[in-house]
Write a protein that holds these residues in place. Structure first.
Motif, PDB file in Angstrom:
ATOM      1  N   SER A  53       3.217   0.785   8.541  1.00 41.11           N
ATOM      2  CA  SER A  53       3.710   0.406   7.359  1.00 41.11           C
ATOM      3  C   SER A  53       3.676  -1.402   7.275  1.00 41.11           C
ATOM      4  N   ASN A  54       3.523  -1.742   8.461  1.00 40.31           N
ATOM      5  CA  ASN A  54       3.557  -3.467   8.400  1.00 40.31           C
ATOM      6  C   ASN A  54       2.052  -4.144   8.436  1.00 40.31           C
ATOM      7  N   SER A  55       0.922  -3.262   7.976  1.00 40.85           N
ATOM      8  CA  SER A  55      -0.363  -3.570   7.889  1.00 40.85           C
ATOM      9  C   SER A  55      -0.505  -4.722   6.832  1.00 40.85           C
ATOM     10  N   PRO A  56      -0.574  -5.910   6.984  1.00 41.90           N
ATOM     11  CA  PRO A  56      -0.764  -6.899   5.884  1.00 41.90           C
ATOM     12  C   PRO A  56      -1.958  -6.351   5.061  1.00 41.90           C
ATOM     13  N   LEU A  57      -3.181  -5.995   5.800  1.00 42.07           N
ATOM     14  CA  LEU A  57      -4.504  -5.659   4.859  1.00 42.07           C
ATOM     15  C   LEU A  57      -4.302  -4.403   4.168  1.00 42.07           C
ATOM     16  N   LEU A  58      -3.723  -3.581   4.712  1.00 44.60           N
ATOM     17  CA  LEU A  58      -3.296  -2.414   3.666  1.00 44.60           C
ATOM     18  C   LEU A  58      -2.398  -2.841   2.668  1.00 44.60           C
ATOM     19  N   LEU A  59      -1.513  -3.533   2.767  1.00 44.29           N
ATOM     20  CA  LEU A  59      -0.429  -3.867   1.763  1.00 44.29           C
ATOM     21  C   LEU A  59      -1.335  -4.628   0.798  1.00 44.29           C
ATOM     22  N   ALA A  60      -2.308  -5.364   0.988  1.00 41.93           N
ATOM     23  CA  ALA A  60      -3.049  -6.250  -0.063  1.00 41.93           C
ATOM     24  C   ALA A  60      -4.102  -4.977  -0.711  1.00 41.93           C
ATOM     25  N   GLY A  61      -4.462  -4.102   0.016  1.00 43.81           N
ATOM     26  CA  GLY A  61      -5.136  -2.967  -0.491  1.00 43.81           C
ATOM     27  C   GLY A  61      -4.340  -2.351  -1.565  1.00 43.81           C
ATOM     28  N   ILE A  62      -3.136  -1.966  -1.315  1.00 41.82           N
ATOM     29  CA  ILE A  62      -2.256  -1.247  -2.099  1.00 41.82           C
ATOM     30  C   ILE A  62      -1.987  -2.213  -3.624  1.00 41.82           C
TER      31      ILE A  62
END
Length: 557
Positions: free
Chosen positions: A88-97
């Motif tokens: 849940s705290n993955s910056p890269l995946l949050l950017a992807g979302i």
């Protein structure tokens, strides 16, 4: 001790192999080999579903292609959301979302995810900042200024050596229309890696957008890109598209080079059929398209489109219509272009009773197109069709749309709309258009004249004198050049002959207007006849006639 060293060595090798594989996948993306890149990242994700780097890049392979579908975006979103459950705290995946949300039109949600990603990585992660910047450049509704801000932060990170960041920065500047700063950014990418063909290619695109008169410059950069990396397929694809309508043999040569350096996929078969169409080999294009469709259980949807175009060129409207319908049924709306809608509309107009349906497709074409000339051509095709059927009100409505999309509608545009309203007695609409005509061209008598005639149509007995002011204006403006505006001035004089003779009962005034007509055209028989009639003294009223005797009733049988 030895076992610990051995374990550390194994771990380092594993990390290096992962990095090498991630880099291999990113290299495939650089070449826009989306199919191969997707396969590479799928292997990594299959081996480790929580490998957030691999998951992020796998999602990117789904949403980067220009022909991505709504399903591709949905699949990438599902992948990111699933992986975020455990990370849940993955910056890269949050950017992807955030990227996905931009594609969905959820701008504020996207911004929130971008800011969270940047905060979690303390504004020091080049991959995260680059991902945020790229998302805002790549998505239609992305904020280019925001991308510039974040990418500039990335370039300032210590030991930043990724030329992709500078190319994305250049793309962001280009999106704002700042070609100068874009070129500076691309050149910074080349300073990091002189062989980075993508940067040279992007500089060429700056000059290509300035028109064909810049061909020498943009071809210089395209050829530089090819010289730096002959395997860089995007430049070949761009040149294939660039020359598709102007130099088909050259376009075909670039297509061959593109196909030799890209993944094999169903779209390639379409491109081969498409170049046959461009060469006016319409029957061959149909044959190739059918081969492609028959060899693939899920054929590239545009193959049905190329069949529709080919049938249309062969004047087979029935099969053209059927092929367009298959195309629209099979294709995601994201890959259907304005030309597709407008051409289908022109096919529909060949079948009676399809006018309103055709009009809806023309409206779609106008909404998608960014070129005023194209929009006008689409709308005029509908207007001309209605004019040919003598449906003048509908023609006028479409000509009015021409006026609405043109930045500077001309006299012909205004005339076409106004006159077609006038000829079907839609006088209020005609007056509105001809008032626009006069406001734009105050020294042209025609606008005042047609507004006057339209008001005369409303006030047919002249009792309200609605048209008087406009006819007077016609005369005052028209007499500046009585040769050019002779028909309008004479027409206005004739109105006043009738007005003074019939409404005001002022024969002397009416005769004055007859004389004005004759001064411009001594051969005007109507004016001469009216003058003669008006000069005759009024006859006294005749005495009442003696009533006739009633007829005798008929005898009964």
């Amino acid at each position: 001790m030895k076992s610990g060293v051995l374990l550390l060595a194994v771990l380092m090798l594993s990390v290096n192999l992962k990095a090498q594989t991630i880099d291999q996948g990113k290299t495939l993306l650089y070449y826009e080999k989306y199919k191969s890149a997707k396969a590479a990242f799928e292997k990594l994700v299959a081996a480790n579903p929580n490998d957030v780097d691999a998951v992020y890049w796998l999602g990117q392979t789904m949403i980067m292609p220009d022909d991505k579908t709504a399903k591709d975006v949905a699949d990438a979103k599902a992948l990111y959301q699933k992986t975020l459950l455990a990370n849940s705290n993955s910056p890269l995946l949050l950017a992807g979302i955030g990227h996905i949300e931009l594609l969905e039109g959820k701008d504020q949600d996207a911004r929130n995810h971008f800011e969270t990603a940047i905060s979690l990585s303390q504004s020091k992660s080049v991959p995260v900042l680059n991902a945020v910047g790229f998302a805002n450049v790549n998505a239609k509704d992305g904020d280019a200024a925001y991308a510039i801000d974040k990418l500039k932060i990335a370039t300032a990170v210590k030991k930043m050596n990724d030329p992709d960041v500078y190319v994305n920065l250049g793309d962001a500047y280009k999106k704002t229309g700042d070609g100068g700063q874009a070129q500076i950014a691309y050149e910074a990418a080349l300073a990091l890696n002189p062989k980075y063909a993508r940067a040279s290619y992007r500089i060429g695109k700056i000059y290509q957008t300035q028109g064909a008169n810049q061909e020498e410059i943009y071809m210089k950069y395209y050829n530089e890109a090819i010289a730096k990396d002959p395997a860089y397929a995007p430049v070949y694809e761009n040149l294939y598209n660039l020359y598709y309508t102007t130099d088909v043999p050259k376009s075909a040569q670039y297509l061959d080079k593109f196909l030799a350096n890209t993944d094999d996929n169903p779209k390639n078969c379409y491109l081969r059929a498409s170049i046959l169409y461009a060469q006016a080999l319409f029957a061959d294009a149909l044959k190739k398209a059918d081969e492609c469709i028959g060899s693939d259980p899920a054929p590239y949807p545009k193959l049905f489109g190329i069949k529709a175009y080919a049938y249309n060129k062969l004047k087979d409207s029935v099969n053209a219509k059927a092929s367009f319908e298959k195309y629209f049924q099979a294709a995601d709306t994201s890959i259907i272009g304005m030309g597709d809608y407008s051409t289908y509309a022109s096919v529909l107009l060949k079948f009676p009773g399809n006018d309103s349906i055709a009009g809806k497709y023309v409206d779609k074409a106008v909404a998608l197109d960014t070129l005023e000339t194209n929009k006008v051509n689409y709308l005029k095709s509908m207007a001309a069709s209605y004019e040919a059927q003598k449906k003048y009100k509908e023609a006028a409505d479409w000509y009015s749309k021409v006026i609405s999309v043109k930045r500077a509608p001309g006299k012909v545009d205004l005339y076409n709309a106004g006159f077609n309203y006038f000829r079907v007695a839609s006088y209020d609409a005609a007056i509105n258009v001809f008032n626009q005509y006069s406001q734009k061209y105050p020294d042209d008598a025609f606008g005042y004249y047609m507004a006057a005639k339209s008001k005369w149509g409303i006030d047919s007995t002249m009792a309200q004198a609605l048209a008087n002011a406009d006819f007077e204006k016609t005369i005052s403006v028209g007499m500046v050049d009585s040769v050019k505006y002779k028909p309008q001035v004479i027409g206005s004089y004739k109105y006043f002959v009738a007005y003074y003779a019939n409404v005001k009962k002022d024969n002397a005034k009416a005769i004055e207007y007859c004389d004005k007509i004759l001064s411009l055209d001594p051969a005007d028989a109507e004016a001469a006849s009216n003058k003669e009639a008006l000069q005759k003294p009024a006859r006294p009223a005749a005495p009442p006639k003696t009533p006739a005797k009633p007829a005798k009733p008929a005898k009964k049988n």
